[in-house]
Scaffold this motif. Structure first.
Motif, PDB file in Angstrom:
ATOM      1  N   PRO A   5      -1.894  -4.012   7.923  1.00  0.00           N
ATOM      2  CA  PRO A   5      -3.151  -4.458   6.939  1.00  0.00           C
ATOM      3  C   PRO A   5      -3.830  -4.236   7.809  1.00  0.00           C
ATOM      4  O   PRO A   5      -4.570  -4.917   9.211  1.00  0.00           O
ATOM      5  CB  PRO A   5      -3.734  -5.819   6.300  1.00  0.00           C
ATOM      6  CG  PRO A   5      -1.713  -5.894   6.439  1.00  0.00           C
ATOM      7  CD  PRO A   5      -0.925  -5.778   7.339  1.00  0.00           C
ATOM      8  N   ASN A   6      -5.090  -3.510   7.365  1.00  0.00           N
ATOM      9  CA  ASN A   6      -6.623  -2.961   7.845  1.00  0.00           C
ATOM     10  C   ASN A   6      -7.577  -4.754   7.875  1.00  0.00           C
ATOM     11  O   ASN A   6      -7.531  -5.303   6.894  1.00  0.00           O
ATOM     12  CB  ASN A   6      -7.694  -2.709   7.515  1.00  0.00           C
ATOM     13  CG  ASN A   6      -8.862  -2.441   7.939  1.00  0.00           C
ATOM     14  OD1 ASN A   6      -9.296  -2.903   8.486  1.00  0.00           O
ATOM     15  ND2 ASN A   6      -9.748  -1.942   7.413  1.00  0.00           N
ATOM     16  N   LEU A   7      -7.444  -5.081   8.901  1.00  0.00           N
ATOM     17  CA  LEU A   7      -8.386  -6.600   8.817  1.00  0.00           C
ATOM     18  C   LEU A   7      -9.520  -6.401   9.744  1.00  0.00           C
ATOM     19  O   LEU A   7     -10.569  -7.501  10.547  1.00  0.00           O
ATOM     20  CB  LEU A   7      -7.572  -7.341  10.286  1.00  0.00           C
ATOM     21  CG  LEU A   7      -5.914  -7.737   9.016  1.00  0.00           C
ATOM     22  CD1 LEU A   7      -4.943  -8.516   9.971  1.00  0.00           C
ATOM     23  CD2 LEU A   7      -6.496  -8.939   8.321  1.00  0.00           C
ATOM     24  N   ASP A   8     -10.259  -4.857   9.491  1.00  0.00           N
ATOM     25  CA  ASP A   8     -11.619  -5.014  10.129  1.00  0.00           C
ATOM     26  C   ASP A   8     -13.096  -6.316   9.131  1.00  0.00           C
ATOM     27  O   ASP A   8     -13.405  -6.501   9.822  1.00  0.00           O
ATOM     28  CB  ASP A   8     -12.190  -3.836   9.509  1.00  0.00           C
ATOM     29  CG  ASP A   8     -11.598  -2.248  10.513  1.00  0.00           C
ATOM     30  OD1 ASP A   8     -11.024  -3.201  11.479  1.00  0.00           O
ATOM     31  OD2 ASP A   8     -11.583  -1.438  10.384  1.00  0.00           O
ATOM     32  N   HIS A   9     -12.154  -6.556   8.427  1.00  0.00           N
ATOM     33  CA  HIS A   9     -13.527  -7.664   7.906  1.00  0.00           C
ATOM     34  C   HIS A   9     -13.466  -8.961   8.217  1.00  0.00           C
ATOM     35  O   HIS A   9     -13.855 -10.028   8.060  1.00  0.00           O
ATOM     36  CB  HIS A   9     -12.505  -7.470   6.369  1.00  0.00           C
ATOM     37  CG  HIS A   9     -11.342  -7.812   5.525  1.00  0.00           C
ATOM     38  ND1 HIS A   9     -10.677  -7.042   6.143  1.00  0.00           N
ATOM     39  CD2 HIS A   9     -10.712  -9.285   5.662  1.00  0.00           C
ATOM     40  CE1 HIS A   9      -9.669  -7.965   5.406  1.00  0.00           C
ATOM     41  NE2 HIS A   9      -9.646  -8.954   5.384  1.00  0.00           N
ATOM     42  N   ILE A  63       0.845 -11.209   3.424  1.00  0.00           N
ATOM     43  CA  ILE A  63       0.895 -10.850   2.172  1.00  0.00           C
ATOM     44  C   ILE A  63       1.023  -9.412   1.652  1.00  0.00           C
ATOM     45  O   ILE A  63       1.308  -8.574   0.808  1.00  0.00           O
ATOM     46  CB  ILE A  63       0.407 -11.736   0.931  1.00  0.00           C
ATOM     47  CG1 ILE A  63       1.163 -11.702  -0.452  1.00  0.00           C
ATOM     48  CG2 ILE A  63      -0.478 -11.701   0.925  1.00  0.00           C
ATOM     49  CD1 ILE A  63       2.577 -11.258  -0.697  1.00  0.00           C
ATOM     50  N   THR A  64       0.418  -8.897   2.095  1.00  0.00           N
ATOM     51  CA  THR A  64      -0.905  -6.999   1.679  1.00  0.00           C
ATOM     52  C   THR A  64       0.287  -5.939   2.792  1.00  0.00           C
ATOM     53  O   THR A  64       1.021  -5.672   2.301  1.00  0.00           O
ATOM     54  CB  THR A  64      -2.038  -7.598   2.348  1.00  0.00           C
ATOM     55  OG1 THR A  64      -2.849  -7.976   1.437  1.00  0.00           O
ATOM     56  CG2 THR A  64      -2.355  -6.029   2.186  1.00  0.00           C
ATOM     57  N   PHE A  65       0.932  -6.976   3.996  1.00  0.00           N
ATOM     58  CA  PHE A  65       1.827  -6.246   4.657  1.00  0.00           C
ATOM     59  C   PHE A  65       2.346  -5.841   3.672  1.00  0.00           C
ATOM     60  O   PHE A  65       3.253  -4.392   4.152  1.00  0.00           O
ATOM     61  CB  PHE A  65       1.999  -6.999   5.749  1.00  0.00           C
ATOM     62  CG  PHE A  65       3.378  -6.032   6.362  1.00  0.00           C
ATOM     63  CD1 PHE A  65       3.016  -4.964   7.393  1.00  0.00           C
ATOM     64  CD2 PHE A  65       4.321  -6.400   6.605  1.00  0.00           C
ATOM     65  CE1 PHE A  65       3.845  -3.834   8.095  1.00  0.00           C
ATOM     66  CE2 PHE A  65       5.596  -5.865   7.030  1.00  0.00           C
ATOM     67  CZ  PHE A  65       4.878  -4.420   7.669  1.00  0.00           C
ATOM     68  N   THR A  66       3.946  -6.777   3.202  1.00  0.00           N
ATOM     69  CA  THR A  66       4.608  -6.960   2.648  1.00  0.00           C
ATOM     70  C   THR A  66       4.718  -6.212   0.742  1.00  0.00           C
ATOM     71  O   THR A  66       5.274  -4.936   0.667  1.00  0.00           O
ATOM     72  CB  THR A  66       5.138  -8.097   1.925  1.00  0.00           C
ATOM     73  OG1 THR A  66       5.557  -9.351   3.204  1.00  0.00           O
ATOM     74  CG2 THR A  66       6.481  -7.867   0.373  1.00  0.00           C
ATOM     75  N   THR A  67       3.263  -6.272   0.646  1.00  0.00           N
ATOM     76  CA  THR A  67       3.264  -5.168  -0.524  1.00  0.00           C
ATOM     77  C   THR A  67       2.728  -3.718  -0.216  1.00  0.00           C
ATOM     78  O   THR A  67       3.465  -3.583  -1.523  1.00  0.00           O
ATOM     79  CB  THR A  67       1.653  -6.033  -1.061  1.00  0.00           C
ATOM     80  OG1 THR A  67       1.689  -7.073  -1.118  1.00  0.00           O
ATOM     81  CG2 THR A  67       1.136  -5.515  -3.014  1.00  0.00           C
ATOM     82  N   ILE A  68       2.447  -3.860   0.123  1.00  0.00           N
ATOM     83  CA  ILE A  68       2.007  -2.390   1.021  1.00  0.00           C
ATOM     84  C   ILE A  68       3.546  -1.842   0.825  1.00  0.00           C
ATOM     85  O   ILE A  68       4.004  -0.125   1.154  1.00  0.00           O
ATOM     86  CB  ILE A  68       1.061  -1.980   2.122  1.00  0.00           C
ATOM     87  CG1 ILE A  68      -0.353  -2.546   1.998  1.00  0.00           C
ATOM     88  CG2 ILE A  68       1.527  -0.271   2.718  1.00  0.00           C
ATOM     89  CD1 ILE A  68      -1.714  -2.530   2.437  1.00  0.00           C
ATOM     90  N   ASN A 100      -7.231  -2.995   1.380  1.00  0.00           N
ATOM     91  CA  ASN A 100      -6.263  -2.515   1.430  1.00  0.00           C
ATOM     92  C   ASN A 100      -5.872  -2.012   0.446  1.00  0.00           C
ATOM     93  O   ASN A 100      -4.650  -1.461   0.232  1.00  0.00           O
ATOM     94  CB  ASN A 100      -4.979  -2.930   2.620  1.00  0.00           C
ATOM     95  CG  ASN A 100      -5.466  -3.929   4.117  1.00  0.00           C
ATOM     96  OD1 ASN A 100      -5.164  -2.836   4.441  1.00  0.00           O
ATOM     97  ND2 ASN A 100      -5.877  -4.728   3.683  1.00  0.00           N
ATOM     98  N   GLY A 101      -6.709  -2.389  -0.698  1.00  0.00           N
ATOM     99  CA  GLY A 101      -6.099  -1.749  -2.097  1.00  0.00           C
ATOM    100  C   GLY A 101      -4.986  -1.658  -2.753  1.00  0.00           C
ATOM    101  O   GLY A 101      -4.210  -1.321  -3.709  1.00  0.00           O
ATOM    102  N   VAL A 102      -4.697  -3.747  -2.324  1.00  0.00           N
ATOM    103  CA  VAL A 102      -4.387  -4.240  -3.228  1.00  0.00           C
ATOM    104  C   VAL A 102      -4.230  -5.313  -3.497  1.00  0.00           C
ATOM    105  O   VAL A 102      -5.513  -5.841  -3.966  1.00  0.00           O
ATOM    106  CB  VAL A 102      -2.923  -5.171  -1.783  1.00  0.00           C
ATOM    107  CG1 VAL A 102      -1.883  -6.387  -2.079  1.00  0.00           C
ATOM    108  CG2 VAL A 102      -2.465  -4.185  -0.745  1.00  0.00           C
ATOM    109  N   CYS A 103      -4.078  -5.274  -4.933  1.00  0.00           N
ATOM    110  CA  CYS A 103      -4.449  -6.118  -6.414  1.00  0.00           C
ATOM    111  C   CYS A 103      -3.315  -7.529  -6.100  1.00  0.00           C
ATOM    112  O   CYS A 103      -2.815  -7.308  -6.402  1.00  0.00           O
ATOM    113  CB  CYS A 103      -4.286  -5.023  -7.374  1.00  0.00           C
ATOM    114  SG  CYS A 103      -4.396  -6.641  -8.936  1.00  0.00           S
TER     115      CYS A 103
END
Length: 115
Positions: A5-9, A63-68, A100-103
């Motif tokens: 996922p994008n981790l630029d933040h 968790i974000t990677f898995t959701t995507i 990353n557009g994940v809720c």
């Protein structure tokens, strides 16, 4: 190799308080990516909503990677939950998900052992 996922933040100062994604994070995401056919097969046999829980979410990368990944497999209704004992990690997990557009449902859990 898994596309993270994008981790630029996530900034260098954040790593002082929140576990920075590292080799173990990348290895776990690669393993999940490599087993996506098995995951899809197992979820295809289940009734109900696919549910993911990460305990100790840190940066929120896994968790974000898995959701995507599940979303890309065609699962649009996913219950993603993350917990951590570190309020800064909870905030970072929320930022990672949002960027990353994940809720997802994210909760601060303070155990008695941590106090």
């Amino acid at each position: 190799m898994a596309r993270l996922p994008n981790l630029d933040h996530f900034h260098l100062l954040d790593a002082e308080f929140v576990y920075e994604p590292s080799d173990d994070t990348f290895l776990l995401c690669d393993a999940i990516q490599n087993e996506k056919k098995l995951i899809d097969s197992l979820l295809g046999r289940c009734d109900g909503i696919p549910t993911i829980l990460e305990v100790g979410s840190g940066s929120g990368c896994v968790i974000t990677f898995t959701t995507i990944l599940l979303r890309n497999l065609g699962y649009n209704n996913i219950l993603s939950m993350a917990t951590d004992i570190n309020p800064k990690a909870i905030a970072m997990t929320q930022k990672t998900a949002k960027s990353n557009g994940v809720c997802m449902s994210i909760k601060l859990e303070v155990s008695l052992a941590y106090k």
